[in-house]
Design an enzyme around this catalytic site. Structure first.
Site, PDB file in Angstrom:
ATOM      1  N   ARG A  29    -127.388 122.197  29.220  1.00 40.43           N
ATOM      2  CA  ARG A  29    -128.474 121.536  29.962  1.00 40.43           C
ATOM      3  C   ARG A  29    -129.482 120.932  28.994  1.00 40.43           C
ATOM      4  O   ARG A  29    -129.942 119.809  29.192  1.00 40.43           O
ATOM      5  CB  ARG A  29    -129.165 122.502  30.923  1.00 40.43           C
ATOM      6  CG  ARG A  29    -130.139 121.773  31.856  1.00 40.43           C
ATOM      7  CD  ARG A  29    -130.835 122.707  32.839  1.00 40.43           C
ATOM      8  NE  ARG A  29    -131.550 121.937  33.861  1.00 40.43           N
ATOM      9  CZ  ARG A  29    -132.777 121.461  33.738  1.00 40.43           C
ATOM     10  NH1 ARG A  29    -133.462 121.650  32.619  1.00 40.43           N
ATOM     11  NH2 ARG A  29    -133.341 120.786  34.727  1.00 40.43           N
ATOM     12  N   CYS A  30    -129.841 121.669  27.955  1.00 41.95           N
ATOM     13  CA  CYS A  30    -130.798 121.154  26.973  1.00 41.95           C
ATOM     14  C   CYS A  30    -130.316 119.853  26.337  1.00 41.95           C
ATOM     15  O   CYS A  30    -131.111 118.959  26.042  1.00 41.95           O
ATOM     16  CB  CYS A  30    -131.023 122.176  25.861  1.00 41.95           C
ATOM     17  SG  CYS A  30    -132.061 123.583  26.310  1.00 41.95           S
ATOM     18  N   MET A  31    -128.993 119.754  26.116  1.00 34.76           N
ATOM     19  CA  MET A  31    -128.444 118.622  25.381  1.00 34.76           C
ATOM     20  C   MET A  31    -128.149 117.420  26.271  1.00 34.76           C
ATOM     21  O   MET A  31    -127.479 116.484  25.825  1.00 34.76           O
ATOM     22  CB  MET A  31    -127.167 119.043  24.662  1.00 34.76           C
ATOM     23  CG  MET A  31    -127.376 120.073  23.567  1.00 34.76           C
ATOM     24  SD  MET A  31    -125.892 120.392  22.574  1.00 34.76           S
ATOM     25  CE  MET A  31    -124.801 121.116  23.804  1.00 34.76           C
TER      26      MET A  31
END
Length: 406
Positions: free
Chosen positions: A395-397
């Site tokens: 999700r962060c990426m």
């Protein structure tokens, strides 16, 4: 529907923005990694291979993948965009009047591909073919940075986040990441993929000092049904949440914002490191942080453009009410307390939902992935031994640009 629209966290994902690790990771060293917000140096080649596997997994699921480097190169072909970025990223206040002008002139002569690589990946003093006639050059070693690398650009979720029919260009909390937002400002303003579309800027598009009103996309969950869930972490402040909420209400893009007060430490630097939405009625949580007593507020439009704020007794009923659900299922991080702490640190909760019940996550988090599987959540595993060192998962990426509503 406007193709620039993100209506939920779990509807079919259609387009997403990624950034493949490149020059910035090459310039990450044991002596500078902490200043650049990394816990360790990465194997650059292996990190790139892992990121390629992530991007291919998305494509295999029918998701269009946009790459930040490519968008920036294409944006730089616009002379106004190029001049704005040079003036903004290499300002007189950053480098001093004379030296900044010399650096801008040097960079303006570079091919757009090379210029994008430098803007994203940094530039050292030794790489400048300039006469050492300024105090700046005389006072720095060749290995010092004229322009610091931006390894955290890998985490495209944080710099900008699309919420229903618009975008927030996020004022970042840490100095090491603040230049990132200008790249997205330029891309969304001048790149033809965005400049020809109709969308709203909710927050962060003005070139002002946002002071304490910071917000980062890892704290923003578009849970759907007109609701937004935001974590107040070490990176996102109540001031930032109020500004974003006010704009969402003003433009009629949200009916309520739920704000959770998180501990202010690195292991849960953003809400999505301890809580993500996996299916219409299912969330993943790390229970040591997301607890029944986690303070929660509900923000709704008030009178005369103000925000009405209400303290909730428990975040779960607040989310259930917002989503018109009778009950929400919570899947906690897997393993015993030691294993769960390790897997949360390695982003077991930070999964990217492709469609309801199908998520991408690191293959290394075996205990948590097994719990997801038993709960009917399909995990598409990706390698993350190197990428995970940056403290960010799937999700962060990823920055969703287009996603269906619930």
């Amino acid at each position: 529907m406007n193709p620039l629209y993100v209506g939920s966290e779990v509807g079919q994902l259609r387009r997403v923005l990624l950034h493949r690790p490149e020059r910035a990771l090459n310039l990450l060293t044991p002596s500078n990694c902490h200043e650049l917000l990394f816990d360790d140096v990465l194997s650059v080649e292996r990190a790139g291979e892992e990121h390629d596997a992530f991007a291919q997994t998305l494509r295999d699921q029918g998701v269009e993948v946009l790459l930040l480097h490519d968008l920036l190169v294409e944006t730089l072909s616009n002379s106004d965009a190029k001049q704005w970025l040079l003036d903004t990223q290499i300002s007189d206040y950053r480098l001093g009047n004379c030296f900044a002008q010399d650096v801008r002139e040097f960079l303006a002569e570079q091919p757009n591909e090379e210029l994008a690589t430098i803007l994203l990946g940094g530039l050292s003093f030794s790489e400048l073919p300039l006469r050492p006639d300024s105090m700046m050059q005389a006072m720095h070693a060749g290995t010092d940075f004229v322009l610091e690398p931006l390894p955290n650009h890998l985490f495209t979720r944080d710099t900008s986040c699309w919420i229903y029919g618009g975008v927030s260009l996020n004022p970042m909390a840490k100095a090491a990441r603040q230049r990132e937002t200008n790249h997205l400002r330029a891309i969304y303003r001048w790149h033809p993929l965005f400049s020809k579309q109709d969308f709203t800027y909710f927050y962060g598009n003005d070139e002002v000092n946002y002071d304490n009103a910071t917000i980062e996309g890892g704290d923003v969950l578009v849970i759907g049904n007109g609701a937004v869930l935001v974590g107040m972490s070490e990176r996102t402040t109540p001031q930032g949440v109020e500004h974003l909420a006010a704009s969402l209400f003003k433009h009629g893009q949200a009916t309520q914002v739920l704000a959770l007060d998180l501990p202010k430490h690195r292991s849960c630097m953003h809400l999505d490191t301890v809580m993500t939405h996996m299916r219409e009625d299912t969330f993943s949580i790390y229970p040591e942080v997301v607890r029944p007593d986690t303070p929660c507020w509900r923000l709704v439009p008030g009178k005369e453009g103000r925000i009405a704020t209400y303290r909730e007794t428990h975040f779960l009923p607040a989310i259930e009410t917002a989503l018109n659900l009778d009950k929400i299922e919570l899947i906690t991080t897997g393993g015993d307390s030691y294993e769960a702490e390790r897997e949360q640190w390695n982003d077991a909760n930070n999964v990217l939902t492709i469609k309801p019940g199908v998520v991408i996550g690191y293959e290394r988090n075996t205990y948590t992935n097994e719990k997801y599987d038993k709960a009917g959540i399909q995990v598409l595993p990706i390698p993350g031994n190197e990428l995970g060192r940056g403290r960010g998962g799937a999700r962060c990426m990823s920055c969703p640009i287009e996603r269906d509503s619930l």
